[in-house]
Design a protein around this motif. Structure first.
Motif, short mmCIF file in Angstrom:
data_model
loop_
_atom_site.label_atom_id
_atom_site.label_comp_id
_atom_site.label_asym_id
_atom_site.label_seq_id
_atom_site.Cartn_x
_atom_site.Cartn_y
_atom_site.Cartn_z
N LEU A 22 0.84 -1.20 0.00
CA LEU A 22 0.00 0.00 0.00
C LEU A 22 0.87 1.25 0.00
CD1 LEU A 22 -2.71 1.49 0.24
CD2 LEU A 22 -2.62 1.07 2.71
N PHE A 23 1.89 1.26 0.85
CA PHE A 23 2.80 2.41 0.93
C PHE A 23 3.50 2.66 -0.40
CE2 PHE A 23 7.05 4.15 1.81
CZ PHE A 23 6.70 5.35 2.40
N GLU A 24 4.01 1.59 -1.03
CA GLU A 24 4.72 1.73 -2.30
C GLU A 24 3.78 2.22 -3.41
OE1 GLU A 24 8.08 -1.77 -1.69
OE2 GLU A 24 6.09 -2.30 -2.47
N HIS A 30 1.32 8.76 -6.33
CA HIS A 30 1.11 10.08 -5.73
C HIS A 30 -0.30 10.21 -5.16
CE1 HIS A 30 4.95 11.23 -7.38
NE2 HIS A 30 4.54 10.83 -8.57
N ALA A 31 -0.83 9.10 -4.66
CA ALA A 31 -2.16 9.08 -4.06
C ALA A 31 -2.03 8.82 -2.56
CB ALA A 31 -3.03 8.00 -4.70
N PRO A 52 -5.31 -3.80 5.05
CA PRO A 52 -4.44 -2.86 4.34
C PRO A 52 -2.95 -3.10 4.56
CG PRO A 52 -6.31 -1.68 5.25
CD PRO A 52 -6.39 -3.10 5.76
N GLN A 53 -2.55 -3.50 5.75
CA GLN A 53 -1.12 -3.74 6.00
C GLN A 53 -0.63 -5.00 5.29
OE1 GLN A 53 -3.48 -3.56 8.38
NE2 GLN A 53 -3.32 -5.26 9.80
N GLU A 54 -1.54 -5.86 4.81
CA GLU A 54 -1.19 -7.07 4.08
C GLU A 54 -1.32 -6.90 2.56
OE1 GLU A 54 -4.08 -9.84 5.51
OE2 GLU A 54 -3.16 -10.04 7.47
N TRP A 55 -1.96 -5.83 2.12
CA TRP A 55 -2.28 -5.67 0.71
C TRP A 55 -1.03 -5.70 -0.16
CZ3 TRP A 55 -6.20 -1.05 0.97
CH2 TRP A 55 -7.45 -1.53 1.41
N GLN A 56 -1.14 -6.39 -1.29
CA GLN A 56 -0.13 -6.43 -2.33
C GLN A 56 -0.84 -6.11 -3.65
OE1 GLN A 56 3.40 -7.37 -2.10
NE2 GLN A 56 2.91 -6.76 -0.01
N PHE A 57 -0.32 -5.15 -4.38
CA PHE A 57 -0.92 -4.71 -5.64
C PHE A 57 -0.03 -5.13 -6.80
CE2 PHE A 57 -2.44 -1.91 -2.34
CZ PHE A 57 -3.78 -1.76 -2.62
N LEU A 62 -0.88 -0.29 -10.48
CA LEU A 62 -0.17 0.99 -10.49
C LEU A 62 -0.69 1.87 -11.61
CD1 LEU A 62 1.97 3.00 -9.60
CD2 LEU A 62 3.64 1.70 -10.92
N ARG A 63 -0.85 1.30 -12.79
CA ARG A 63 -1.40 2.06 -13.92
C ARG A 63 -2.79 2.60 -13.59
NH1 ARG A 63 -4.61 0.85 -18.47
NH2 ARG A 63 -4.13 2.15 -20.26
N ARG A 64 -3.65 1.75 -13.03
CA ARG A 64 -5.01 2.16 -12.67
C ARG A 64 -4.99 3.24 -11.59
NH1 ARG A 64 -9.25 -1.01 -14.40
NH2 ARG A 64 -10.52 -0.57 -12.58
#
Length: 105
Positions: A22-24, A30-31, A52-57, A62-64
């Motif tokens: 989430l942080f990355e 820039h959101a 949220p602390q486990e989320w991986q995107f 990133l594009r979306r």
């Protein structure tokens, strides 16, 4: 004399198999975390993980997220509107790709 303003969206190719926290994702798009969370709740982004602390995107997230941020900042579109706009843009891209494939045959 009239002045012409041209807006463009900068895009980059991102590998699909990368994973961002989430942080990355917030840094790269820039959101804010609040914005990304609302995009997840609306179904615009679909992370792996429950909290949220486990989320991986993935790379396409990133594009979306970047496009969603652009729509929010520049066009003041709300989250449900962003979900609709991204869905329609993806459908257009799919149809354009089909047309290109059909024209080659």
């Amino acid at each position: 004399m009239s002045k012409t303003v041209i807006n463009y969206l900068e895009c980059q190719v991102v590998e699909e198999d990368i994973h961002l926290t989430l942080f990355e994702l917030c840094q790269a798009s820039h959101a804010s975390e609040e914005t990304i969370t609302s995009l997840v709740l609306e179904g615009v982004l679909e992370p792996i993980g429950q909290q949220p602390q486990e989320w991986q995107f993935s790379g396409p997230s990133l594009r979306r997220a970047k496009l969603a941020q652009h729509l929010t900042e520049d066009m003041e579109i709300n989250t449900p509107g962003i979900a609709l706009a991204l869905d329609l843009l993806e459908r257009i891209e799919t149809l354009q790709a089909q047309l290109v494939r059909m024209s080659r045959h």
